[in-house]
Write a protein that holds these residues in place. Structure first.
Motif, PDB file in Angstrom:
ATOM      1  N   THR A 275       0.861  -1.180   0.000  1.00  0.00           N
ATOM      2  CA  THR A 275       0.000   0.000   0.000  1.00  0.00           C
ATOM      3  C   THR A 275       0.897   1.229   0.000  1.00  0.00           C
ATOM      4  O   THR A 275       1.817   1.331   0.814  1.00  0.00           O
ATOM      5  N   VAL A 276       0.614   2.165  -0.916  1.00  0.00           N
ATOM      6  CA  VAL A 276       1.401   3.394  -1.029  1.00  0.00           C
ATOM      7  C   VAL A 276       0.478   4.565  -0.719  1.00  0.00           C
ATOM      8  O   VAL A 276      -0.587   4.710  -1.329  1.00  0.00           O
ATOM      9  N   VAL A 277       0.892   5.408   0.243  1.00  0.00           N
ATOM     10  CA  VAL A 277       0.123   6.599   0.606  1.00  0.00           C
ATOM     11  C   VAL A 277       1.010   7.808   0.406  1.00  0.00           C
ATOM     12  O   VAL A 277       2.125   7.869   0.945  1.00  0.00           O
ATOM     13  N   VAL A 278       0.520   8.768  -0.390  1.00  0.00           N
ATOM     14  CA  VAL A 278       1.264  10.010  -0.656  1.00  0.00           C
ATOM     15  C   VAL A 278       0.488  11.151  -0.015  1.00  0.00           C
ATOM     16  O   VAL A 278      -0.718  11.297  -0.223  1.00  0.00           O
ATOM     17  N   THR A 279       1.174  11.990   0.776  1.00  0.00           N
ATOM     18  CA  THR A 279       0.557  13.136   1.427  1.00  0.00           C
ATOM     19  C   THR A 279       1.396  14.373   1.129  1.00  0.00           C
ATOM     20  O   THR A 279       2.598  14.340   1.362  1.00  0.00           O
ATOM     21  N   PRO A 280       0.865  15.440   0.642  1.00  0.00           N
ATOM     22  CA  PRO A 280      -0.524  15.657   0.214  1.00  0.00           C
ATOM     23  C   PRO A 280      -0.807  14.931  -1.095  1.00  0.00           C
ATOM     24  O   PRO A 280       0.103  14.591  -1.836  1.00  0.00           O
ATOM     25  N   ASN A 281      -2.088  14.711  -1.330  1.00  0.00           N
ATOM     26  CA  ASN A 281      -2.499  13.995  -2.529  1.00  0.00           C
ATOM     27  C   ASN A 281      -3.270  14.947  -3.417  1.00  0.00           C
ATOM     28  O   ASN A 281      -4.340  15.389  -3.029  1.00  0.00           O
ATOM     29  N   PRO A 282      -2.830  15.305  -4.561  1.00  0.00           N
ATOM     30  CA  PRO A 282      -1.572  15.019  -5.250  1.00  0.00           C
ATOM     31  C   PRO A 282      -0.430  15.839  -4.655  1.00  0.00           C
ATOM     32  O   PRO A 282      -0.663  16.868  -4.024  1.00  0.00           O
ATOM     33  N   PRO A 283       0.789  15.390  -4.889  1.00  0.00           N
ATOM     34  CA  PRO A 283       1.939  16.100  -4.290  1.00  0.00           C
ATOM     35  C   PRO A 283       2.126  17.518  -4.829  1.00  0.00           C
ATOM     36  O   PRO A 283       2.794  18.325  -4.184  1.00  0.00           O
ATOM     37  N   THR A 284       1.514  17.855  -5.947  1.00  0.00           N
ATOM     38  CA  THR A 284       1.651  19.220  -6.474  1.00  0.00           C
ATOM     39  C   THR A 284       0.868  20.229  -5.635  1.00  0.00           C
ATOM     40  O   THR A 284       1.035  21.427  -5.818  1.00  0.00           O
ATOM     41  N   ASN A 285       0.012  19.756  -4.707  1.00  0.00           N
ATOM     42  CA  ASN A 285      -0.702  20.666  -3.813  1.00  0.00           C
ATOM     43  C   ASN A 285       0.226  21.292  -2.778  1.00  0.00           C
ATOM     44  O   ASN A 285      -0.129  22.271  -2.145  1.00  0.00           O
ATOM     45  N   ALA A 286       1.382  20.717  -2.576  1.00  0.00           N
ATOM     46  CA  ALA A 286       2.343  21.276  -1.617  1.00  0.00           C
ATOM     47  C   ALA A 286       3.096  22.419  -2.283  1.00  0.00           C
ATOM     48  O   ALA A 286       3.453  22.356  -3.455  1.00  0.00           O
ATOM     49  N   ASP A 287       3.313  23.477  -1.509  1.00  0.00           N
ATOM     50  CA  ASP A 287       4.092  24.610  -2.022  1.00  0.00           C
ATOM     51  C   ASP A 287       5.574  24.281  -1.952  1.00  0.00           C
ATOM     52  O   ASP A 287       5.984  23.302  -1.314  1.00  0.00           O
ATOM     53  N   GLY A 288       6.393  25.082  -2.590  1.00  0.00           N
ATOM     54  CA  GLY A 288       7.832  24.878  -2.554  1.00  0.00           C
ATOM     55  C   GLY A 288       8.351  24.915  -1.129  1.00  0.00           C
ATOM     56  O   GLY A 288       8.043  25.824  -0.372  1.00  0.00           O
ATOM     57  N   GLY A 289       9.090  23.900  -0.728  1.00  0.00           N
ATOM     58  CA  GLY A 289       9.639  23.807   0.616  1.00  0.00           C
ATOM     59  C   GLY A 289       8.752  23.060   1.593  1.00  0.00           C
ATOM     60  O   GLY A 289       9.183  22.735   2.700  1.00  0.00           O
ATOM     61  N   ASP A 290       7.514  22.771   1.229  1.00  0.00           N
ATOM     62  CA  ASP A 290       6.608  22.006   2.103  1.00  0.00           C
ATOM     63  C   ASP A 290       6.971  20.520   2.065  1.00  0.00           C
ATOM     64  O   ASP A 290       7.435  20.006   1.042  1.00  0.00           O
TER      65      ASP A 290
END
Length: 156
Positions: free
Chosen positions: A102-117
């Motif tokens: 099982t693979v969990v990515v947070t935030p989903n999608p990863p492009t929702n994170a700002d630079g440096g998050d």
């Protein structure tokens, strides 16, 4: 004065007496070895199977740790989707003959994170799915997991 017996004479007298008891001792010793093996063999086999099980656990843990790192490296890149991260992790796991993770990515999608998050990738797999033994004795109900956190690249 007393005379001493010759050593050859005493040995010749004792040898025929020892021949018969020695044969029965050997026969009794074979039975003892069988009983000792019957007592020690189950313990020995439990130790060997335990070493195999724990060795496999360490190997799988290392593979899923590396897979979560690879997934996190992919996730922090600009424009990466969750499907790409999952595909990267599953590809790495397949090279180690591991499936069903099982693979969990947070935030989903990863492009929702700002630079440096931080972007977190967690990979987990039940040990019963990756064990080499038909039914794991010691680690059957355990789930192996690894989490990697990396900062997202800044968007320019």
């Amino acid at each position: 004065m007393a005379t001493m017996r010759q050593p050859e004479q005493s040995l010749q007298v004792q040898l025929p007496k020892l021949d018969k008891p020695y044969r029965s001792y050997r026969r009794n010793r074979r039975a003892a070895a069988t009983v000792e093996f019957a007592v020690v063999a189950p313990i020995f086999f439990l130790l060997v199977l335990g070493m195999i099980e724990y060795g496999r656990m360490v190997m799988v843990q290392q593979v899923i740790t590396n897979a979560s790192r690879e997934g996190a490296r992919t996730a922090v890149l600009d424009g990466t989707t969750t499907a790409e991260v999952t595909a990267t992790v599953n590809s790495y796991l397949a090279s180690g003959s591991i499936s069903g993770a099982t693979v969990v990515v947070t935030p989903n999608p990863p492009t929702n994170a700002d630079g440096g998050d931080p972007v977190t990738v967690t990979v987990s797999v039940p040990f019963s799915q990756v064990s080499w033994l038909p039914s794991p004795m010691y680690l059957g109900g355990k789930t192996l997991s690894s989490t990697t956190v990396m900062r997202r690249e800044s968007v320019q």
